[in-house]
Design an enzyme around this catalytic site. Structure first.
Site, PDB file in Angstrom:
ATOM      1  N   ASP A  73       0.861  -1.183   0.000  1.00 30.96           N
ATOM      2  CA  ASP A  73       0.000   0.000   0.000  1.00 30.96           C
ATOM      3  C   ASP A  73       0.898   1.234   0.000  1.00 30.96           C
ATOM      4  O   ASP A  73       1.486   1.599   1.024  1.00 30.96           O
ATOM      5  CB  ASP A  73      -0.911  -0.004   1.232  1.00 30.96           C
ATOM      6  CG  ASP A  73      -1.903   1.150   1.209  1.00 30.96           C
ATOM      7  OD1 ASP A  73      -1.839   1.976   0.271  1.00 30.96           O
ATOM      8  OD2 ASP A  73      -2.738   1.223   2.125  1.00 30.96           O
ATOM      9  N   GLY A 121       3.396   3.557 -14.525  1.00 23.72           N
ATOM     10  CA  GLY A 121       2.538   4.146 -15.529  1.00 23.72           C
ATOM     11  C   GLY A 121       1.562   5.158 -14.972  1.00 23.72           C
ATOM     12  O   GLY A 121       0.444   5.299 -15.476  1.00 23.72           O
ATOM     13  N   GLY A 138      -6.424  10.050 -20.610  1.00 26.00           N
ATOM     14  CA  GLY A 138      -6.529   9.687 -22.009  1.00 26.00           C
ATOM     15  C   GLY A 138      -6.492   8.188 -22.191  1.00 26.00           C
ATOM     16  O   GLY A 138      -6.220   7.440 -21.251  1.00 26.00           O
ATOM     17  N   HIS A 139      -6.785   7.756 -23.403  1.00 28.07           N
ATOM     18  CA  HIS A 139      -6.682   6.349 -23.768  1.00 28.07           C
ATOM     19  C   HIS A 139      -6.136   6.260 -25.179  1.00 28.07           C
ATOM     20  O   HIS A 139      -6.030   7.260 -25.908  1.00 28.07           O
ATOM     21  CB  HIS A 139      -8.037   5.648 -23.654  1.00 28.07           C
ATOM     22  CG  HIS A 139      -8.387   5.240 -22.252  1.00 28.07           C
ATOM     23  ND1 HIS A 139      -7.647   4.320 -21.540  1.00 28.07           N
ATOM     24  CD2 HIS A 139      -9.395   5.632 -21.432  1.00 28.07           C
ATOM     25  CE1 HIS A 139      -8.183   4.156 -20.343  1.00 28.07           C
ATOM     26  NE2 HIS A 139      -9.236   4.946 -20.240  1.00 28.07           N
ATOM     27  N   ASP A 140      -5.818   5.042 -25.565  1.00 26.61           N
ATOM     28  CA  ASP A 140      -5.194   4.743 -26.846  1.00 26.61           C
ATOM     29  C   ASP A 140      -5.792   5.529 -28.005  1.00 26.61           C
ATOM     30  O   ASP A 140      -5.080   6.148 -28.796  1.00 26.61           O
ATOM     31  CB  ASP A 140      -5.315   3.238 -27.099  1.00 26.61           C
ATOM     32  CG  ASP A 140      -4.798   2.793 -28.442  1.00 26.61           C
ATOM     33  OD1 ASP A 140      -5.445   3.120 -29.460  1.00 26.61           O
ATOM     34  OD2 ASP A 140      -3.765   2.103 -28.495  1.00 26.61           O
ATOM     35  N   ASP A 187      -1.326   1.713 -27.448  1.00 24.91           N
ATOM     36  CA  ASP A 187      -0.879   1.150 -26.170  1.00 24.91           C
ATOM     37  C   ASP A 187       0.321   0.231 -26.317  1.00 24.91           C
ATOM     38  O   ASP A 187       1.310   0.364 -25.594  1.00 24.91           O
ATOM     39  CB  ASP A 187      -2.020   0.369 -25.511  1.00 24.91           C
ATOM     40  CG  ASP A 187      -3.009   1.273 -24.800  1.00 24.91           C
ATOM     41  OD1 ASP A 187      -2.740   2.483 -24.685  1.00 24.91           O
ATOM     42  OD2 ASP A 187      -4.058   0.770 -24.372  1.00 24.91           O
TER      43      ASP A 187
END
Length: 396
Positions: free
Chosen positions: A82, A105, A147-149, A178
């Site tokens: 943790d 990441g 954001g995304h791919d 990705d």
């Protein structure tokens, strides 16, 4: 038999191991758990023989996939820490001190706020390669944004190349952004930095792997063709983007598809003969008649099933192949002969790639279940502070 140098309180000792190895045997990697390109990059390093320890968070993370089925966590071991607890960051720094590579990441600044950023890790281990996997990168106006791919490949121009003219761009799953633009560039980066760290006078460093950078870089050849005038900046109008009638896919009589790609003249001649194109078919070099040629090719493919056309083109150099589904692919004769797909723990999955003559790679263990390997890692890496007790249920 491998003799690995292991850390103990008394220094380094050799320990014999008999597990299959790869070219990265002896390389230690810490992966701070995330989703998408970071885990895939760590999996690739693990497939190549690195000892990858994934630091999972209490309660799990990700897209809700059963950890026992998440193939991107194969060949790894897992501990649960943790990072928001009082001693969580210190335990990660203990691992970083003994690692060659660390992968995270998070959004820019998050690792620093948690106390496990590059400065803290490199202070403990000056030769550490600190790999950062993000979509937008560590700087720039979009760096702090989610954001995304699909968004990353959109702004780089890469997405604009996929799809039919006059229709919306086709999303190529998350493979181009990705994994190709992200994971693979991160792996290249951390291995290059590791080489530097291990040379005389070398040192550790931070590798900023941004999907926007990698996805843009993937299109280098296309940008050259664009500058040359041999590529049009619009979908479905070029040799390699589906605009060419002899480079694309065609439906068969049973609603399946065949992939066609005889770009070279001699391959095209074989393709035309086997397909049964009439002698009066449009000249393939006449771009003004490409639509007519496409219609002729499409008409021929609709006369037989995918299986029948596969048999017609079998053994030829016509550059034609059946479009198989994900479940069909592992049974293709060529892929079966090469063992491109393997089964491990009851799960059919792509085999590690590429292949090595002297240091073969393999699937050595199934997906790491969060926290299942904590005590084993505590012993192997000589980090007793992460050891579990009988009362904490693997939650550290």
């Amino acid at each position: 038999m491998l003799h690995r140098l292991c850390h103990t309180s008394g220094g380094l000792v050799a320990r014999a191991e008999s597990v299959p190895q790869g070219p990265l045997t002896g390389v230690r990697v810490v992966e701070l758990a995330g989703i998408g390109p970071g885990p895939f990059a760590a999996m690739l390093l693990a497939d190549l023989g690195a000892d990858v320890v994934r630091v999972d968070r209490p309660g799990g993370a990700g897209l809700g996939i059963d950890p026992a089925l998440d193939l991107t966590n194969r060949n790894k071991r897992s501990v649960v820490l943790d990072l928001k607890s009082a001693d969580g960051p210190a335990r990660v720094l203990d691992l970083a001190e003994r690692a060659d590579i660390l992968i995270e990441g998070y959004r820019p600044g998050v690792a620093e706020r948690l106390g496990v950023g590059p400065d803290a890790c490199l202070a403990r281990n000056p030769r550490l390669v600190y790999g950062r996997m993000t979509g937008w990168g560590q700087d720039g106006p979009l760096a702090p944004r989610a954001g995304h791919d699909v968004a990353y490949i959109a702004v780089t121009g890469t997405l604009s190349m996929f799809g039919r003219p006059g229709e919306p761009p086709t999303v190529p799953a998350n493979l181009v952004g990705d994994y190709a633009g992200g994971s693979l560039y991160l792996v290249v980066g951390v291995l290059a930095a590791l080489q530097h760290a291990r040379t005389p006078g070398g040192a550790g460093q931070v590798v900023d792997a941004a999907i926007v950078d990698g996805a843009a870089h993937l299109a280098t050849m296309i940008h050259g063709m664009l500058a040359d005038g041999s590529w049009q900046d619009r979908r479905g109008a070029n040799l390699l983007d589906g605009g060419c009638p002899f480079y694309g896919t065609y439906e068969t009589a049973d609603g399946q598809y065949m992939a066609v790609g005889p770009l070279e003249q001699r391959f095209y001649e074989e393709f035309s003969a086997l397909l049964g194109l009439a002698d009066d078919a449009p000249d393939r070099t006449d771009l003004t008649r490409w639509s007519d040629l496409r219609a002729a090719v499409a008409g021929r493919f609709l006369t037989r099933t995918r299986t029948e056309w596969t048999e017609v083109f079998d053994g030829s150099d016509a550059c034609v192949a059946p479009v198989l589904s994900l479940r069909e692919a592992p049974h293709h004769p060529h892929l079966t002969a090469r063992a491109t797909f393997v089964e491990h723990g009851g799960l059919t999955q792509p085999a590690p790639a590429p292949r090595f003559s002297a240091t073969p790679v393999s699937v050595r263990r199934g997906p790491a279940v969060p926290g299942a390997d904590t005590d084993e890692v505590a012993d192997d890496w000589d980090v007793p502070g992460i050891r579990t007790s009988s009362t904490d249920d693997n939650r550290l």
